[in-house]
Design a protein around this motif. Structure first.
Motif, PDB file in Angstrom:
ATOM      1  N   TRP A  35       0.837  -1.202   0.000  1.00  0.00           N
ATOM      2  CA  TRP A  35       0.000   0.000   0.000  1.00  0.00           C
ATOM      3  C   TRP A  35       0.869   1.248   0.000  1.00  0.00           C
ATOM      4  O   TRP A  35       1.917   1.286   0.642  1.00  0.00           O
ATOM      5  CB  TRP A  35      -0.923  -0.002   1.215  1.00  0.00           C
ATOM      6  N   ALA A  86      -2.103  -4.167  -1.820  1.00  0.00           N
ATOM      7  CA  ALA A  86      -3.166  -3.649  -2.673  1.00  0.00           C
ATOM      8  C   ALA A  86      -3.207  -4.520  -3.915  1.00  0.00           C
ATOM      9  O   ALA A  86      -2.167  -4.853  -4.487  1.00  0.00           O
ATOM     10  CB  ALA A  86      -2.880  -2.199  -3.056  1.00  0.00           C
ATOM     11  N   ARG A  97      -7.962  -5.697  -1.780  1.00  0.00           N
ATOM     12  CA  ARG A  97      -6.953  -5.881  -0.737  1.00  0.00           C
ATOM     13  C   ARG A  97      -6.785  -7.362  -0.461  1.00  0.00           C
ATOM     14  O   ARG A  97      -7.751  -8.134  -0.499  1.00  0.00           O
ATOM     15  CB  ARG A  97      -7.412  -5.179   0.544  1.00  0.00           C
TER      16      ARG A  97
END
Length: 199
Positions: A35, A86, A97
């Protein structure tokens, strides 16, 4: 405190933290990447989706809190307690996710969790990401068993698990609290050596 074991750990300490968290390539132009700060608005908006909210009681309330979660995700990698990715397209668009949690290097076990945004559902995004993360965890890192669980009322998650080769092992009765009360949970698992159908 160091535990005294009569067997050697399945995975050596440092197997994850000695390297940066990898970007994993999945079928169909999917990428699993760590992320990034710029993902915060999309991450926050995902938890406003009714289906994601239905199955996830822990939710961020602001972009600031999302950034705190991202910081915690990076610490999880360094501490070798988890990995959080991600799920994106080559274009960088975030579709969902996926996470590896509850890492136990002694026994070689971990748990998997995932969600997918509404626009990406029904296109094999969740099962593709799950299959990719599973192959990496089992064959590159050396985990022996990966588990995932979901509410028995979550038929979509059950389909994803089965498509990715996670066998349904049983039902954990009254095992998790959701907004509408306690739910029974299906337990699925992949064990090193299992060969999923259709992948």
């Amino acid at each position: 405190m160091t535990r005294a074991l009569s067997t050697l750990p399945v995975i050596s300490s440092g197997s994850l933290a000695r390297s940066p968290q990898p970007v994993l390539t999945a079928f169909g132009g999917l990428l699993l990447r760590p992320w990034e700060g710029g993902d915060a608005p999309g991450f926050l908006s995902a938890y406003r989706d009714d289906e994601i909210r239905r199955w996830h009681t822990r939710r961020p309330l602001s972009e600031t809190q999302v950034q705190e979660w991202f910081d915690a995700y990076r610490q999880d990698w360094q501490r070798e307690t988890g990995g959080h990715w991600a799920v994106t397209r080559d274009s960088g668009e975030v579709l969902g996710r996926i996470a590896l949690r509850g890492l136990d290097f002694d026994d070689g076990t971990a748990n998997v969790a995932y969600w997918v945004l509404p626009a990406a559902r029904g296109a094999g995004v969740a099962s593709g990401a799950l299959a990719t993360l599973t192959a990496w965890a089992l064959h590159e890192i050396g985990f022996h068993r990966l588990e995932l669980d979901h509410s028995t009322r979550n038929a979509a998650s059950c389909r994803v698990a089965i498509k990715a080769g996670y066998l349904l092992e049983g039902t954990k009765r009254s095992a998790a609290v959701h907004e509408d009360g306690r739910h029974d949970m299906h337990l699925h698992a992949r064990v090193l050596g299992d060969e999923p159908d259709g992948l």
